[in-house]
Design a protein around this motif. Structure first.
Motif, mmCIF file in Angstrom:
data_model
loop_
_atom_site.group_PDB
_atom_site.id
_atom_site.type_symbol
_atom_site.label_atom_id
_atom_site.label_comp_id
_atom_site.label_asym_id
_atom_site.label_seq_id
_atom_site.Cartn_x
_atom_site.Cartn_y
_atom_site.Cartn_z
ATOM 1 N N LEU A 67 11.065 8.224 2.763
ATOM 2 C CA LEU A 67 10.976 6.771 2.616
ATOM 3 C C LEU A 67 9.945 6.370 1.570
ATOM 4 O O LEU A 67 10.160 5.427 0.803
ATOM 5 C CB LEU A 67 10.641 6.106 3.955
ATOM 6 C CG LEU A 67 11.771 6.076 4.981
ATOM 7 C CD1 LEU A 67 11.273 5.520 6.304
ATOM 8 C CD2 LEU A 67 12.948 5.256 4.465
ATOM 9 N N ILE A 68 8.850 7.092 1.503
ATOM 10 C CA ILE A 68 7.828 6.825 0.491
ATOM 11 C C ILE A 68 8.390 7.149 -0.893
ATOM 12 O O ILE A 68 8.223 6.373 -1.842
ATOM 13 C CB ILE A 68 6.544 7.621 0.769
ATOM 14 C CG1 ILE A 68 5.928 7.204 2.116
ATOM 15 C CG2 ILE A 68 5.540 7.465 -0.378
ATOM 16 C CD1 ILE A 68 5.553 5.750 2.236
ATOM 17 N N ARG A 69 9.062 8.280 -1.007
ATOM 18 C CA ARG A 69 9.677 8.654 -2.288
ATOM 19 C C ARG A 69 10.679 7.587 -2.734
ATOM 20 O O ARG A 69 10.719 7.211 -3.898
ATOM 21 C CB ARG A 69 10.347 10.017 -2.194
ATOM 22 C CG ARG A 69 9.370 11.168 -2.029
ATOM 23 C CD ARG A 69 10.080 12.507 -1.863
ATOM 24 N NE ARG A 69 10.740 12.937 -3.080
ATOM 25 C CZ ARG A 69 10.126 13.505 -4.116
ATOM 26 N NH1 ARG A 69 8.827 13.693 -4.082
ATOM 27 N NH2 ARG A 69 10.804 13.879 -5.174
ATOM 28 N N GLN A 70 11.480 7.094 -1.796
ATOM 29 C CA GLN A 70 12.470 6.069 -2.129
ATOM 30 C C GLN A 70 11.786 4.771 -2.551
ATOM 31 O O GLN A 70 12.236 4.111 -3.490
ATOM 32 C CB GLN A 70 13.412 5.818 -0.951
ATOM 33 C CG GLN A 70 14.555 4.897 -1.285
ATOM 34 C CD GLN A 70 15.441 5.436 -2.396
ATOM 35 O OE1 GLN A 70 15.731 6.629 -2.470
ATOM 36 N NE2 GLN A 70 15.861 4.561 -3.283
ATOM 37 N N ALA A 76 13.590 -6.696 -5.052
ATOM 38 C CA ALA A 76 13.854 -7.197 -3.698
ATOM 39 C C ALA A 76 14.014 -6.038 -2.726
ATOM 40 O O ALA A 76 13.503 -6.087 -1.590
ATOM 41 C CB ALA A 76 15.097 -8.079 -3.694
ATOM 42 N N SER A 77 14.692 -4.995 -3.151
ATOM 43 C CA SER A 77 14.865 -3.811 -2.306
ATOM 44 C C SER A 77 13.520 -3.152 -2.019
ATOM 45 O O SER A 77 13.236 -2.756 -0.884
ATOM 46 C CB SER A 77 15.812 -2.830 -2.996
ATOM 47 O OG SER A 77 15.998 -1.685 -2.217
ATOM 48 N N TYR A 78 12.689 -3.023 -3.056
ATOM 49 C CA TYR A 78 11.356 -2.436 -2.879
ATOM 50 C C TYR A 78 10.521 -3.273 -1.907
ATOM 51 O O TYR A 78 9.894 -2.726 -0.992
ATOM 52 C CB TYR A 78 10.635 -2.320 -4.226
ATOM 53 C CG TYR A 78 9.182 -1.964 -4.070
ATOM 54 C CD1 TYR A 78 8.814 -0.675 -3.714
ATOM 55 C CD2 TYR A 78 8.189 -2.912 -4.255
ATOM 56 C CE1 TYR A 78 7.473 -0.347 -3.536
ATOM 57 C CE2 TYR A 78 6.858 -2.591 -4.088
ATOM 58 C CZ TYR A 78 6.500 -1.310 -3.728
ATOM 59 O OH TYR A 78 5.187 -0.979 -3.542
ATOM 60 N N TYR A 121 10.535 1.048 -6.847
ATOM 61 C CA TYR A 121 9.519 0.320 -7.616
ATOM 62 C C TYR A 121 9.662 0.632 -9.104
ATOM 63 O O TYR A 121 9.636 -0.276 -9.941
ATOM 64 C CB TYR A 121 8.129 0.709 -7.113
ATOM 65 C CG TYR A 121 6.992 0.019 -7.839
ATOM 66 C CD1 TYR A 121 6.437 -1.140 -7.324
ATOM 67 C CD2 TYR A 121 6.472 0.529 -9.025
ATOM 68 C CE1 TYR A 121 5.394 -1.781 -7.977
ATOM 69 C CE2 TYR A 121 5.437 -0.100 -9.684
ATOM 70 C CZ TYR A 121 4.899 -1.254 -9.164
ATOM 71 O OH TYR A 121 3.865 -1.892 -9.804
ATOM 72 N N CYS A 122 9.811 1.899 -9.414
ATOM 73 C CA CYS A 122 9.942 2.310 -10.813
ATOM 74 C C CYS A 122 11.219 1.758 -11.438
ATOM 75 O O CYS A 122 11.211 1.295 -12.583
ATOM 76 C CB CYS A 122 9.894 3.830 -10.927
ATOM 77 S SG CYS A 122 8.267 4.532 -10.552
ATOM 78 N N LYS A 123 12.311 1.779 -10.690
ATOM 79 C CA LYS A 123 13.564 1.222 -11.210
ATOM 80 C C LYS A 123 13.436 -0.277 -11.455
ATOM 81 O O LYS A 123 14.032 -0.804 -12.390
ATOM 82 C CB LYS A 123 14.715 1.488 -10.238
ATOM 83 C CG LYS A 123 15.203 2.919 -10.257
ATOM 84 C CD LYS A 123 16.376 3.090 -9.321
ATOM 85 C CE LYS A 123 16.961 4.488 -9.432
ATOM 86 N NZ LYS A 123 18.201 4.620 -8.654
ATOM 87 N N ALA A 124 12.650 -0.958 -10.656
ATOM 88 C CA ALA A 124 12.468 -2.399 -10.823
ATOM 89 C C ALA A 124 11.601 -2.737 -12.025
ATOM 90 O O ALA A 124 11.771 -3.786 -12.641
ATOM 91 C CB ALA A 124 11.846 -3.001 -9.564
#
Length: 87
Positions: A45-48, A70-72, A53-56
């Protein structure tokens, strides 16, 4: 972690390694500020959360930035409320 994030961002070059490393560190700090003190890099979950965050935040013309942000934020909120992560 860097290679995992690069794979998630579909980046093969090392040209953005410094920027991506900064994003990883920013995500880790943001999670800690939010009360998530048990954030281990081997936790899925932390990795995700870090990947999201990086993708955002990677790239200037990221048309999916708001969706990933929003997902982050949702995942961060759930983690911060869970006793396994905030004790």
């Amino acid at each position: 972690m860097l290679e995992s994030i690069k794979l998630a961002l579909r980046i093969k070059s090392s040209a953005f390694d410094e920027e991506i490393s900064d994003l990883i560190q920013s995500a880790e700090i943001d999670l800690k500020i939010s009360g998530i003190i048990n954030a281990k890099e081997d936790d899925p979950l932390i990795r995700q959360a870090i990947k999201t965050y990086c993708k955002a935040n990677f790239g200037l013309d990221n048309k999916y930035s708001e969706k990933y942000q929003a997902s982050y934020e949702s995942l961060k909120q759930h983690l911060s409320l869970c006793g396994d992560y905030n004790e």
